[in-house]
Design an enzyme around this catalytic site. Structure first.
Site, short mmCIF file in Angstrom:
data_model
loop_
_atom_site.label_atom_id
_atom_site.label_comp_id
_atom_site.label_asym_id
_atom_site.label_seq_id
_atom_site.Cartn_x
_atom_site.Cartn_y
_atom_site.Cartn_z
N LYS A 209 0.57 -1.05 -0.28
CA LYS A 209 -0.09 -0.39 -0.42
C LYS A 209 1.15 0.94 -0.02
O LYS A 209 1.83 1.48 0.98
CB LYS A 209 -1.21 -0.74 1.08
CG LYS A 209 -1.71 1.10 1.35
CD LYS A 209 -1.80 1.55 0.64
CE LYS A 209 -2.99 0.65 -0.11
NZ LYS A 209 -4.37 0.96 -0.87
N HIS A 337 -10.26 -6.02 -4.80
CA HIS A 337 -10.16 -4.97 -4.19
C HIS A 337 -10.56 -5.41 -2.60
O HIS A 337 -10.80 -6.37 -2.28
CB HIS A 337 -10.85 -4.26 -3.70
CG HIS A 337 -10.79 -2.59 -3.22
ND1 HIS A 337 -11.31 -2.88 -2.28
CD2 HIS A 337 -9.57 -2.07 -2.87
CE1 HIS A 337 -11.14 -1.64 -1.57
NE2 HIS A 337 -10.14 -1.31 -1.67
O1 GKR Z 1 -7.42 -0.33 4.28
O2 GKR Z 1 -5.96 1.45 4.38
C1 GKR Z 1 -6.60 0.99 3.37
C2 GKR Z 1 -6.60 0.59 1.94
O3 GKR Z 1 -5.95 1.90 1.24
C3 GKR Z 1 -7.90 0.29 1.69
O4 GKR Z 1 -8.73 1.54 2.35
C4 GKR Z 1 -8.36 0.52 0.54
O5 GKR Z 1 -9.76 0.83 -0.52
O6 GKR Z 1 -7.60 -1.19 -0.30
C5 GKR Z 1 -7.87 -0.34 -0.31
C6 GKR Z 1 -7.04 -0.23 -1.86
O7 GKR Z 1 -6.82 -1.27 -1.83
O8 GKR Z 1 -7.50 1.41 -2.59
MG MG Z 2 -6.89 -0.14 -4.68
#
Ligand code: GKR
Ligand code: MG
Length: 439
Positions: A209, A337
């Site tokens: 991420k 996702h």
């Molecule tokens: O859990 O912080 C998180 C992610 O950034 C999530 O909210 C995203 O929606 O996993 C997600 C993504 O692939 O964009």
């Molecule tokens: Mg994403």
């Protein structure tokens, strides 16, 4: 001969609907929108039929969506759980269809109808499975694989922030538990997190991420992962649309030898199309093509190669099957996702994953980051990074009502009503503000 059983045709009708918001412990994960709160909110829906068959589902928790679900009760009581087209029509009439603008700028989707319908559909399909004696995967057209592979999902973490799994809470923790608690702010710590996570769960591909630190640092983490894991572990990075087209092309080219796909480097379909033309690496999205209405434009300009579906955001499991058909027609791939979630959502993802015609890319899951559970038997098991497709009727998981009640108490006590990562981030860095594009 060919006699129709009318009692079956009449279908099981909905007698009761129970909506339970819960708060699950979530670590201090950093992302483009800020920082995860100590608790992630989920809502558990239980539908009970007139003959006392119960079906369950789980969606991201938001007070407004819970209120809409509450309102939908009066429309749904008395409906036949098999009549999902009719149920969707009734919900659309009541709540309207969602617009692209309703999605919001955050990495996750905030639309109402898709969430409500996903909750209702999965619970109804759980009942349909129990009535027919079939697992949900069979109601989606049948199993293409016995196990569904997932990818490791790495996060930068903020030392000292977060809930019970905050940094340093249990100095005796070892293995993945220890890695989950420690901060991860630089490439070495990210590699250590990846090693602990892959060892525990057996994942064979890795996603980072991004969108947290300036791109150089995140690209260095990708390179460090490649050096530590070698070619056999496909890598992905997801800056959640925070990079400009120039930044994405520059770093996208540098990462070309390492990535199996680059996820949402930029914001919007037009920008994705520009980056896609410049790179050999496939582009994936859960932020630029996010609904059926956006598909024609995506195809016209070539916005992405892979759509990361999420049954909570695309309006359920059957809609995701429709989406995989569209993807197949237009030469797109479909993968999945995720957001912080528990086993009911995971079970639904596994049934859907098992039914997909193709599985080119391992699916996303946040599950390793959570420690709570509300299904009987506790946490679902990963082996070699994959989860076995349940063969019991319906979802194949049952509610642990004691655990559910405890997590509902957490919800009442924590005071959170919707996800807001910016507010959490401002608790540790008051000057921080969300930016739709940062680098
Ligand atoms: O859990 O912080 C998180 C992610 O950034 C999530 O909210 C995203 O929606 O996993 C997600 C993504 O692939 O964009
Ligand atoms: Mg994403």
């Amino acid at each position: 001969k060919n006699k129709i059983n009318m009692s079956y045709i009449a279908g099981p009708r909905i007698k009761e609907i129970h909506i339970t918001p819960i708060a699950i412990v979530d670590p201090p994960l950093l992302n483009a929108a800020g920082l995860h709160a100590p608790y992630a909110l989920r809502t558990v829906l239980e539908i009970v039929t007139e003959d006392n068959i119960s079906g369950i589902s789980e969606i991201p928790g938001t007070k407004d969506i819970d209120a809409a679900l509450e309102e939908s009760k009066k429309l749904l009581i008395g409906q036949d759980v098999f009549q999902l087209n009719q149920i969707r029509h009734i919900l659309e009439q009541a709540f309207g269809t969602d617009s692209v603008a309703d999605r919001g700028l955050a990495p996750w989707d905030q639309r109402k109808l898709v969430h409500i319908f996903s909750a209702v559909e999965v619970a109804c399909m759980d009942i349909m499975g129990k009535v027919t004696g079939k697992p949900i995967v069979d109601l989606l057209g049948g199993k293409m694989r016995d196990r569904v592979p997932f990818s490791a999902y790495l996060f930068y973490k903020y030392e000292g922030a977060g809930g019970e799994l905050g940094f340093g809470l249990n100095p005796n923790a070892t293995g993945w538990d220890a890695a989950r608690q420690k901060s991860a702010l630089n490439p070495d710590e990210i590699v250590a997190q990846a090693k602990a996570m892959c060892k525990e769960f057996g994942f064979q591909s890795i996603k980072l991420k991004g969108g947290v630190f300036e791109p150089r640092q995140e690209v260095d983490a990708v390179i460090a992962l490649r050096q530590a894991f070698g070619e056999k572990y496909p890598l992905r990075i997801d800056p959640n649309a925070l990079w400009t087209v120039e930044t994405s092309i520059k770093y996208g080219k540098e990462m070309e030898p390492y990535l199996e796909y680059l996820e949402d480097p930029v914001r919007g379909q037009e920008n994705m199309a520009l980056v896609r033309k410049a790179l050999k690496t496939p582009l994936a999205t859960n932020m630029c093509t996010t609904s059926f209405g956006e598909i024609p434009r995506s195809i016209e300009i070539g916005a992405e190669d892979i759509i990361l579906s999420d049954h909570h955001f695309w309006g359920g499991l059957r809609a995701s099957m429709t989406l995989t058909g569209i993807c197949g027609t237009f030469g797109r791939e479909l993968s999945m996702h995720s957001n912080s979630h528990l086993g009911i959502s995971l079970a639904a993802m596994v049934h859907l994953g098992a039914a997909l015609p193709k599985m080119t890319y391992a699916l996303d899951t946040h599950y390793p980051w959570q420690s709570d559970e509300i299904i009987i038997g506790g946490r679902m098991k990963f082996e070699d990074g994959s989860v076995e497709v349940p063969s019991e009727p319906g979802l194949g998981v049952e509610l642990d009502r004691v655990a559910l009640a405890a997590l509902h108490q957490n919800y009442l006590a924590c005071g959170l009503t919707k996800r807001n990562d910016e507010i959490e981030m401002q608790k540790i860095n008051p000057d921080w503000t969300f930016k739709a594009v940062r680098w």
